[in-house]
Scaffold this motif. Structure first.
Motif, mmCIF file in Angstrom:
data_model
loop_
_atom_site.group_PDB
_atom_site.id
_atom_site.type_symbol
_atom_site.label_atom_id
_atom_site.label_comp_id
_atom_site.label_asym_id
_atom_site.label_seq_id
_atom_site.Cartn_x
_atom_site.Cartn_y
_atom_site.Cartn_z
ATOM 1 N N TYR A 66 0.823 -1.204 0.000
ATOM 2 C CA TYR A 66 0.000 0.000 0.000
ATOM 3 C C TYR A 66 0.859 1.257 0.000
ATOM 4 C CZ TYR A 66 1.095 -0.070 5.015
ATOM 5 O OH TYR A 66 1.749 -0.092 6.215
ATOM 6 N N THR A 67 0.229 2.343 -0.412
ATOM 7 C CA THR A 67 0.798 3.683 -0.307
ATOM 8 C C THR A 67 -0.271 4.590 0.289
ATOM 9 O OG1 THR A 67 0.077 4.264 -2.541
ATOM 10 C CG2 THR A 67 2.298 3.355 -2.308
ATOM 11 N N ASN A 68 0.144 5.782 0.699
ATOM 12 C CA ASN A 68 -0.813 6.755 1.212
ATOM 13 C C ASN A 68 -0.382 8.156 0.785
ATOM 14 O OD1 ASN A 68 -2.608 8.365 2.597
ATOM 15 N ND2 ASN A 68 -2.567 7.126 4.464
ATOM 16 N N PRO A 69 -0.678 8.530 -0.464
ATOM 17 C CA PRO A 69 -0.257 9.844 -0.948
ATOM 18 C C PRO A 69 -0.916 11.012 -0.220
ATOM 19 C CG PRO A 69 -1.686 8.740 -2.538
ATOM 20 C CD PRO A 69 -1.355 7.734 -1.497
ATOM 21 N N VAL A 70 -2.006 10.766 0.514
ATOM 22 C CA VAL A 70 -2.614 11.826 1.311
ATOM 23 C C VAL A 70 -1.655 12.250 2.415
ATOM 24 C CG1 VAL A 70 -4.525 12.419 2.845
ATOM 25 C CG2 VAL A 70 -4.947 11.049 0.800
ATOM 26 N N THR A 71 -0.988 11.270 3.004
ATOM 27 C CA THR A 71 -0.026 11.547 4.075
ATOM 28 C C THR A 71 1.341 11.897 3.523
ATOM 29 O OG1 THR A 71 -1.184 10.041 5.554
ATOM 30 C CG2 THR A 71 1.084 10.576 6.126
ATOM 31 N N GLU A 76 5.745 3.752 1.385
ATOM 32 C CA GLU A 76 5.215 2.466 0.936
ATOM 33 C C GLU A 76 5.249 1.491 2.101
ATOM 34 O OE1 GLU A 76 6.150 -0.999 -2.389
ATOM 35 O OE2 GLU A 76 6.782 1.063 -2.767
ATOM 36 N N ARG A 174 -12.319 3.590 4.246
ATOM 37 C CA ARG A 174 -12.847 2.999 3.014
ATOM 38 C C ARG A 174 -12.674 1.489 3.053
ATOM 39 N NH1 ARG A 174 -10.845 1.622 -2.172
ATOM 40 N NH2 ARG A 174 -8.714 2.150 -1.541
ATOM 41 N N GLU A 200 -7.328 4.404 4.464
ATOM 42 C CA GLU A 200 -7.191 5.727 3.863
ATOM 43 C C GLU A 200 -6.359 5.511 2.609
ATOM 44 O OE1 GLU A 200 -6.312 10.103 5.448
ATOM 45 O OE2 GLU A 200 -4.516 8.831 5.500
ATOM 46 N N THR A 201 -6.885 5.864 1.462
ATOM 47 C CA THR A 201 -6.352 5.444 0.150
ATOM 48 C C THR A 201 -6.262 3.914 0.175
ATOM 49 O OG1 THR A 201 -4.005 5.724 0.738
ATOM 50 C CG2 THR A 201 -5.148 7.632 -0.166
ATOM 51 N N THR A 202 -5.047 3.328 0.118
ATOM 52 C CA THR A 202 -4.927 1.869 0.236
ATOM 53 C C THR A 202 -4.240 1.455 1.530
ATOM 54 O OG1 THR A 202 -2.849 1.935 -1.036
ATOM 55 C CG2 THR A 202 -4.890 1.504 -2.262
ATOM 56 N N ASP A 203 -4.013 2.405 2.427
ATOM 57 C CA ASP A 203 -3.308 2.187 3.681
ATOM 58 C C ASP A 203 -4.300 1.691 4.740
ATOM 59 O OD1 ASP A 203 -1.816 2.307 5.989
ATOM 60 O OD2 ASP A 203 -1.334 4.427 5.835
#
Length: 275
Positions: A66-71, A76, A174, A200-203
């Motif tokens: 997963y990644t979390n580009p919001v954060t 990764e 989500r 959150e995103t894929t995290d």
């Protein structure tokens, strides 16, 4: 005209497919990051606190990357499971952050105590998971076929709502509708089980384990659920719009190796600087 349109569509489709393919350098960096995260979990052993203790087996590959580009635009992580037979009892999630730090998150999926050892030292001894397994009431009995139970799993997962306080605001987690891991284990009385993430995103911020279990005496099949925190932020969980569990932020509270969830910095890396 139709021939020209068809040719144009083919060219655009081909160009799109090439655009979606990662470059060799990007793919190389992705492999290097996975190898580093695997090195972290290779140094870990987990066992139950039974007498005698039972060593758990790591599922070889991560069930989620997963990644979390919001954060952070450059970070990764990967989620690894430890199994008792086929049932997951713990998850370890190393992540590479953009400040060059390696972190990990540890969470229990077990109703009983566990012990995690790294480099010969015991660093985590959770007494149990965030919320122990509980019967799911007033729901249809588990279906007879695996495909029908998959539909039931998703329906049951949607009954839960996860909210997390991030950056001073509450937001909904989500649901990742595809199970991260699925299993059955006759010895443990598990007809079927599925592990879901709320993200959150894929995290993943919370793990939800749902199992169809058969009672050893009555032979009746029933649904059970277990919750496992995967974030240091405050979290609330509701079931059918009724709050069933909440927890404060990890960093604002006393922390101990016996906690069901742990987050810590454990090393350094330079991979985002190189790739």
């Amino acid at each position: 005209m139709k021939t020209i349109d068809a040719a144009l569509i083919c060219l655009l489709t081909l160009a799109s497919s090439f655009a979606d393919e990662p470059s060799p350098d990007a793919e190389k960096g992705r492999r290097e990051r996975l190898e580093l995260m695997k090195e972290v979990v290779d140094d870990v052993s987990l066992e139950t606190s039974d007498e005698p203790p039972k060593e758990l087996t790591r599922f070889e590959n991560p069930v989620l990357r997963y990644t979390n580009p919001v954060t952070s635009a450059f970070s990764e992580g990967a989620l690894f499971l430890w199994l008792d037979g086929k049932r997951p009892l713990a998850a370890v999630s190393p992540s590479l952050r953009d400040n060059g730090t390696i972190w990990w998150e540890l969470t229990s999926l077990s109703d009983g105590p566990l012990k995690l050892t790294r480099d010969g030292a015991v660093v985590w001894k959770p007494r149990s998971c965030s919320r122990k397994s509980e019967l799911l009431k007033d729901v249809p009995a588990p279906a007879e076929t695996a495909s029908s139970r998959l539909t039931q799993f998703r329906t049951l997962a949607r009954k839960f709502q996860v909210r997390e306080e991030r950056r001073g605001q509450w937001q909904d987690g989500r649901l990742l509708t595809q199970p991260l891991y699925r299993w059955s284990d006759d010895k443990a009385g598990v007809i079927d089980g599925a592990l879901f993430g709320y993200a959150e995103t894929t995290d993943p911020e919370l793990l939800l384990m749902i199992e169809a279990r058969r009672d050893s005496v009555t032979r009746e099949a029933q649904w059970y659920f277990t919750l496992a925190k995967m974030t240091s932020s405050p979290v609330t969980v509701t079931l059918n719009e009724r709050e069933i569990w909440s927890v404060d932020g990890y960093w604002k509270n006393p922390r101990a190796p016996t906690d069901p969830y742990v987050e810590a910095a454990i090393g350094k890396h330079e991979l985002f600087m190189k790739n």
